[in-house]
Design a protein around this motif. Structure first.
Motif: not given
Length: 440
Positions: A90-111
Motif C-alpha cells: 500500500l505504501l508503494l502504491q501511495a508513493f506512485y499515486e503521489l509522485y508518479g514514477d520515481f527512482d529514489y526513495v527514503v525510508l526513515d527508521e523502518p526497523h
C-alpha cells in the motif's frame, strides 16, 4: 491501514520537512556527498546511521536535493502505529499515486516494522534506496542477513565544531590564526560547544531539548525495543557511564556497583547503548589480542552537552570534557574520511597512559594526549613521559599533545630507547586549532 491515511502521513511529513528547511537554518554537512550518492548507483542501499536527532533525515534530503518529488516516509510516527508488513505494498502504491514514477526513495527508521528488510530487498531491485536509522545492530544486522554485500553504511555524528561555527556564520582565514581577537572569539565559541554540544536542535531550541533527546534514546531505542525488565537499574547504570565519560570501566566493577549477578547482562546492556550511539567504548591497545580483550575499556559519550545535562557530576573537569570531545571527533573523522583507522588508548603496568592511539593497517600512525593546562610543569612532564614510553613500545614518532592554549613544537630527549637517549619531536596544538585544521 487505508491508503488515504498513508497519503496524509506522507504529505504531512514532507510538508514538515519543507517548512523546517524554510524556517530553520540548514547547514550543509561536511560529508562527501558525491561519494555517498555514488554508493546508490551500484545499485546498493545507502544506510545512514547515527544517534537520534543528529540530522540523518536532513542529510538524506541534502544528498538528493536536486529531486523535486522524493518519496519519503518516517516510521517513527504515532500515526503509523498500526502499520504492518502487509501495508508495504500500500505504501508503494501511495508513493506512485503521489509522485508518479520515481527512482529514489527514503525510508526513515523502518526497523520499527517487522519484516521491513524483506520489503527493502524487493524495493532495491528497481529503486535506489536510502535508509536512515538510530540503531546500528538492528539495521545492519537484519540487512546483512538478507542483503549480503548489497548495502553501504555510513555513520553521521552531531555537528562538528567546524559545522557549529558555520551555523553562527563564523569563519577563520589562515591569517586569522594569528589574530588575538579572532582567537578570543573562537575560544568563546569552543566554551559553548564544550558545555552544550553539537546536536542541531540544541542550537535552535536550547539546552533543554537534550533531556528529551536522551529520554527518547533510552526509552524508545533501548528499553522498549529490547524489552529490558530491570528498567531502573539499567537507567542508573546508563547515567553512571555517562557521568564517568573519559574514564576506564570494568564489568566486574559495574557488576558490584549495581548488584547484577550475570556479567552477560551487563555486556548486553552496554552493547545496546553502543548500538543506539549514546556511548562509545575504546579498547586498550595491545599487540596481544587476549590482553586487549581482558583489559578495562574507556567510555565516552556521543555529545559533551548530553553528558552535562544527564551526568551526576558537575562539568568542572575541562580536561575530561576535552578528551571526550577529541574522542568523538576522531570517530567522526574515521567515519567521514579515514575509514581504515582503528582507535584505541594505551596504558602500561606503571600506569603511564596515552589517550589515543591511531592505528592504520599494521602500523600505529599517531599518538595523542589531551590535557587542559600544559603550562603546569608536573602535568607537562607526566604527559610527555607517557608519550615517550608509548612511542618506544608502539614504534611511533608522530606525537601530539592537544591542550587549551599552547601552540608549538618541542624537541625532547627520549630516555626509553634501550638505555640510549634519542631526540623526539612533540607537537603542541590548542584544541580549537586541532578541531578546525582537519585534512580531508
Amino acid at each position: 491501514m487505508k491508503i488515504q491515511e498513508l497519503k496524509k502521513v506522507i504529505v504531512s511529513q514532507r510538508e514538515e520537512i519543507e517548512e523546517k528547511s524554510k524556517k530553520e537554518k540548514i547547514i550543509q554537512r561536511e560529508v562527501d556527498f558525491l561519494k555517498l550518492k555514488k554508493y546508490l548507483s551500484l545499485p546498493n542501499i545507502l544506510l545512514i546511521l547515527g544517534v537520534r536527532r543528529c540530522g540523518k533525515s536532513v542529510l538524506s534530503w541534502q544528498i538528493l536535493k536536486d529531486l523535486k518529488n522524493l518519496p519519503y516516509i518516517n516510521f517513527d510516527d504515532e500515526r503509523l502505529f498500526d502499520f504492518t508488513s502487509k501495508d508495504f505494498d500500500l505504501l508503494l502504491q501511495a508513493f506512485y499515486e503521489l509522485y508518479g514514477d520515481f527512482d529514489y526513495v527514503v525510508l526513515d527508521e523502518p526497523h520499527n516494522i517487522q519484516g521491513w528488510e524483506l520489503f527493502v530487498n524487493r524495493l532495491r531491485r528497481t529503486k535506489k534506496v536510502i535508509i536512515t536509522g538510530s540503531n546500528s545492530k538492528l539495521l545492519s544486522g537484519e540487512l546483512a542477513t538478507h542483503l549480503t554485500g548489497r548495502y553501504i553504511d555510513f555513520t553521521l555524528f552531531p555537528f562538528s565544531f567546524r559545522e557549529f561555527l558555520k551555523f553562527y556564520d563564523f569563519s577563520l582565514s589562515p591569517e586569522d590564526a594569528y589574530s588575538t581577537k579572532k582567537e578570543a572569539q573562537v575560544k568563546k565559541f569552543l566554551e559553548d560547544y564544550l558545555s552544550t554540544g553539537g546536536f542541531p536542535e540544541r542550537l535552535i531550541f536550547g539546552r533543554e531539548i537534550l533531556v528529551r533527546i536522551y529520554s527518547d534514546i533510552v526509552e524508545k531505542d533501548i528499553l522498549t525495543r529490547y524489552k529490558i525488565k530491570k528498567k531502573k537499574t539499567f537507567k542508573e547504570m546508563t547515567r553512571y557511564l555517562i557521568s564517568n565519560f573519559s574514564s576506564e570501566i570494568s564489568l566486574n566493577k559495574l557488576k558490584n556497583i549495581f548488584g547484577i549477578k550475570d556479567v552477560h547482562t551487563l555486556k548486553n546492556w552496554i552493547s545496546f547503548l553502543e548500538s543506539a550511539y549514546l556511548i562509545f567504548i575504546l579498547e586498550r591497545f595491545s599487540f596481544k589480542l587476549k590482553e586487549q580483550f581482558i583489559a578495562p575499556k574507556k567510555v565516552y559519550c556521543i555529545d559533551t552537552g548530553l553528558a552535562g545535562v544527564i551526568g551526576y557530576k558537575l562539568m568542572e573537569d575541562k580536561g575530561k570534557l576535552m578528551e571526550n570531545l577529541v574522542a568523538v571527533e576522531l570517530l567522526r573523522r574515521k567515519s567521514y574520511w579515514y575509514n581504515s583507522w582503528e582507535i584505541y588508548y594505551w596504558k602500561d603496568h606503571q600506569q603511564n597512559e596515552v589517550d589515543f592511539v591511531i592505528k592504520e593497517g599494521k602500523d600505529v600512525v599517531q599518538l595523542i594526549q589531551v590535557c587542559y593546562d600544559i603550562e603546569m610543569y608536573k602535568t607537562k612532564e607526566r604527559e610527555i613521559k607517557s608519550l615517550l614510553k608509548a612511542s618506544k613500545e608502539l614504534r611511533c614518532d608522530n606525537l601530539t599533545i592537544i591542550n587549551w592554549d599552547y601552540y608549538g613544537e618541542e624537541e625532547v630527549q627520549n630516555q626509553f630507547e634501550g638505555g640510549k637517549k634519542s631526540k623526539k619531536f612533540i607537537k603542541f596544538i590548542p584544541l580549537w586549532r586541532w578541531l578546525i585544521e582537519v585534512e580531508k
